[in-house]
Design a protein around this motif. Structure first.
Motif, PDB file in Angstrom:
ATOM      1  N   ILE A   1       0.834  -1.215   0.000  1.00 58.14           N
ATOM      2  CA  ILE A   1       0.000   0.000   0.000  1.00 58.14           C
ATOM      3  C   ILE A   1       0.863   1.257   0.000  1.00 58.14           C
ATOM      4  O   ILE A   1       0.487   2.299  -0.558  1.00 58.14           O
ATOM      5  CB  ILE A   1      -0.996   0.002   1.202  1.00 58.14           C
TER       6      ILE A   1
ATOM      7  N   HIS B   1      -5.710   3.602   6.008  1.00 55.42           N
ATOM      8  CA  HIS B   1      -6.600   3.061   7.035  1.00 55.42           C
ATOM      9  C   HIS B   1      -5.807   2.385   8.156  1.00 55.42           C
ATOM     10  O   HIS B   1      -4.706   1.876   7.935  1.00 55.42           O
ATOM     11  CB  HIS B   1      -7.562   2.054   6.390  1.00 55.42           C
TER      12      HIS B   1
ATOM     13  N   TYR C   1      -2.142   2.168  10.058  1.00 56.16           N
ATOM     14  CA  TYR C   1      -1.456   2.578   8.826  1.00 56.16           C
ATOM     15  C   TYR C   1      -0.071   1.942   8.707  1.00 56.16           C
ATOM     16  O   TYR C   1       0.407   1.666   7.616  1.00 56.16           O
ATOM     17  CB  TYR C   1      -1.330   4.120   8.777  1.00 56.16           C
TER      18      TYR C   1
ATOM     19  N   THR D   1      -3.187  -2.112   4.679  1.00 49.89           N
ATOM     20  CA  THR D   1      -3.412  -2.741   3.375  1.00 49.89           C
ATOM     21  C   THR D   1      -4.338  -1.882   2.518  1.00 49.89           C
ATOM     22  O   THR D   1      -4.520  -2.159   1.342  1.00 49.89           O
ATOM     23  CB  THR D   1      -4.079  -4.130   3.538  1.00 49.89           C
ATOM     24  N   THR D   2      -4.919  -0.830   3.125  1.00 46.05           N
ATOM     25  CA  THR D   2      -5.966  -0.083   2.416  1.00 46.05           C
ATOM     26  C   THR D   2      -5.717   1.423   2.523  1.00 46.05           C
ATOM     27  O   THR D   2      -5.350   1.915   3.592  1.00 46.05           O
ATOM     28  CB  THR D   2      -7.344  -0.386   3.058  1.00 46.05           C
TER      29      THR D   2
ATOM     30  N   THR E   1      -7.458   5.305   0.924  1.00 41.52           N
ATOM     31  CA  THR E   1      -8.500   5.967   0.134  1.00 41.52           C
ATOM     32  C   THR E   1      -7.949   7.290  -0.384  1.00 41.52           C
ATOM     33  O   THR E   1      -7.396   8.081   0.386  1.00 41.52           O
ATOM     34  CB  THR E   1      -9.748   6.238   0.995  1.00 41.52           C
TER      35      THR E   1
ATOM     36  N   VAL F   1     -10.746   3.709  -3.554  1.00 40.05           N
ATOM     37  CA  VAL F   1     -10.138   2.877  -2.509  1.00 40.05           C
ATOM     38  C   VAL F   1      -9.157   1.897  -3.144  1.00 40.05           C
ATOM     39  O   VAL F   1      -9.492   1.224  -4.116  1.00 40.05           O
ATOM     40  CB  VAL F   1     -11.226   2.095  -1.730  1.00 40.05           C
TER      41      VAL F   1
ATOM     42  N   GLU G   1      -6.855  -1.421  -2.350  1.00 38.11           N
ATOM     43  CA  GLU G   1      -6.612  -2.540  -1.418  1.00 38.11           C
ATOM     44  C   GLU G   1      -5.336  -3.217  -1.862  1.00 38.11           C
ATOM     45  O   GLU G   1      -5.242  -3.642  -3.019  1.00 38.11           O
ATOM     46  CB  GLU G   1      -7.737  -3.580  -1.504  1.00 38.11           C
ATOM     47  N   ARG G   2      -4.376  -3.323  -0.983  1.00 39.74           N
ATOM     48  CA  ARG G   2      -3.107  -3.991  -1.327  1.00 39.74           C
ATOM     49  C   ARG G   2      -2.729  -4.980  -0.222  1.00 39.74           C
ATOM     50  O   ARG G   2      -1.851  -4.722   0.591  1.00 39.74           O
ATOM     51  CB  ARG G   2      -1.975  -2.964  -1.500  1.00 39.74           C
ATOM     52  N   PRO G   3      -3.427  -6.126  -0.193  1.00 37.69           N
ATOM     53  CA  PRO G   3      -3.078  -7.121   0.828  1.00 37.69           C
ATOM     54  C   PRO G   3      -1.703  -7.717   0.569  1.00 37.69           C
ATOM     55  O   PRO G   3      -1.195  -7.627  -0.548  1.00 37.69           O
ATOM     56  CB  PRO G   3      -4.162  -8.193   0.669  1.00 37.69           C
TER      57      PRO G   3
END
Ligand SMILES: NC(=O)c1ccc[n+]([C@@H]2O[C@H](COP(=O)([O-])OP(=O)(O)OC[C@H]3O[C@@H](n4cnc5c(N)ncnc54)[C@H](OP(=O)(O)O)[C@@H]3O)[C@@H](O)[C@H]2O)c1
Length: 328
Positions: free
Chosen positions: A131, A252, A255, A259-260, A262, A271, A273-275
């Protein structure tokens, strides 16, 4: 170096365990040796994680010919001594955060690594999370215009009376700022890419003579600002925000292992999302492996001059809040 990066683990504490678990998610890396102050702890750690080579002191680990790179995971007050021991034995080093107790110690380690022509990096693992690559890309692309403000916080509750840990021990560099405040300082440094020109800080120093909460306002030479706070008395929001002339990026919570994020622009929210696989420590270990293969001596994500500058900002903050460590 062979196909797989052979890691040596210096110490057997809490983060050393997490790092070794993280290595399980790195396909071309393995922990091959561990060094501890005692043979017993080295053996127990080796048994638990299937590490074949167990050393009863750090010097033996540093001189182990089967080790490609050493991860230093002792308390902050020992990072300088332990990192220099490894570098002088010819080993590249990944050293835990905060890199040292102060700027002058950081400069000493960096000088030894540069003199020896060896890789060295602060283990600021947050920078290597997927992220954070997205966040840096948004900033670089001008997605929020000109960046003007940052806010970030990292705090957790702990109990001083019952805690015998390094967290409340001035001799080991205890306190909130050094333990977790560093994340938000490093985050602001990542965004602004330079040290602040002004610092205003306030802290509560507890009975055990370490800071239990601190607030920091950083000012940069074009008027940009960062507002950061940290605590070991209470949990905080763990959000990070980057505010620009054309929008806002929210990372989020938490931080620092997020993983997220916005992106808010023109009233619209995007948004990302980067898991990641593993516990997150694997991301930095993978990067170190890549650097070693490429023959690089430092990281693009967290260059050594930046690490040194961050320690300099910490010195200014500690000076303002009256946090002195006995070894200084
Ligand atoms: N990246 C992260 O997310 C993260 C998280 C936690 C901590 N950290 C950093 O990692 C470092 C270690 O933290 P930790 O929580 O793992 O600490 P810890 O659980 O107290 O472990 C530290 C280890 O260092 C060794 N050590 C050597 N001299 C010591 C001394 N005088 N007192 C205590 N331990 C000593 C011990 O291992 P042996 O007995 O085997 O020698 C001990 O187990 C700190 O700099 C901290 O800021 C990073």
């Amino acid at each position: 170096m062979g196909d797989s990066v052979q890691w040596g683990i210096l110490s057997t504490g809490s983060i050393a365990r997490s790092f070794v678990k993280g290595l399980e998610a790195v396909p071309d890396a393995e922990p091959v040796a561990v060094g501890s102050r005692t043979q017993r702890a080295a053996d127990a750690f080796g048994d638990e994680f299937g590490i074949p080579r167990r050393h009863p002191n750090y010097a033996a680990l540093a001189n182990d010919p089967d080790v490609d790179v050493i991860y230093v995971a002792t308390p902050h007050s020992l990072h300088k001594e332990n990192s220099i021991l490894c570098l002088k034995a010819g080993k590249p080093v990944l050293c835990e955060k905060p890199f040292t107790i102060n700027r002058s110690e950081a400069e000493e380690i960096v000088a030894v690594a540069r003199e020896a022509g060896l890789f060295l990096m602060e283990a600021m693992w947050t920078r290597f999370l997927p992220i954070m690559y997205q966040v840096r890309q948004w900033i670089q692309d001008g997605a929020i215009g000109e960046v003007r403000m940052v806010s970030a916080d990292f705090g957790f509750g702990s109990t001083p009376g019952r805690t015998k840990s390094r967290l409340y021990d001035p001799a080991l560099g205890g306190g909130a700022l050094m333990d977790v405040g560093i994340y938000s300082l490093s985050f602001a440094s990542m965004v602004f890419r330079r040290p602040p020109s002004r610092v205003m800080s306030m802290a509560h120093i507890g009975e055990l003579e370490v800071d239990e909460q601190a607030g920091m306002m950083l000012g940069y030479d074009a008027g940009e600002m960062a507002m950061l706070f940290t605590s070991i008395q209470c949990g905080t929001t763990h959000w990070a925000h980057i505010m620009g002339t054309g929008g806002v990026i929210r990372i989020h919570p938490p931080y620092w292992r997020g993983t997220t994020a916005t992106l808010v622009r023109d009233g619209k929210e995007t948004v990302a999302e980067r898991p990641y696989d593993g516990n997150g420590y694997n991301c930095q270990a993978e990067a170190v492996g890549r650097y070693l293969r490429e023959g690089k001596l430092e990281s693009d994500e967290i260059p050594l001059d930046e690490t040194v500058a961050i320690m300099g900002t910490m010195d200014m903050i500690r000076d303002q809040i009256g946090l002195k460590f006995p070894m200084e």
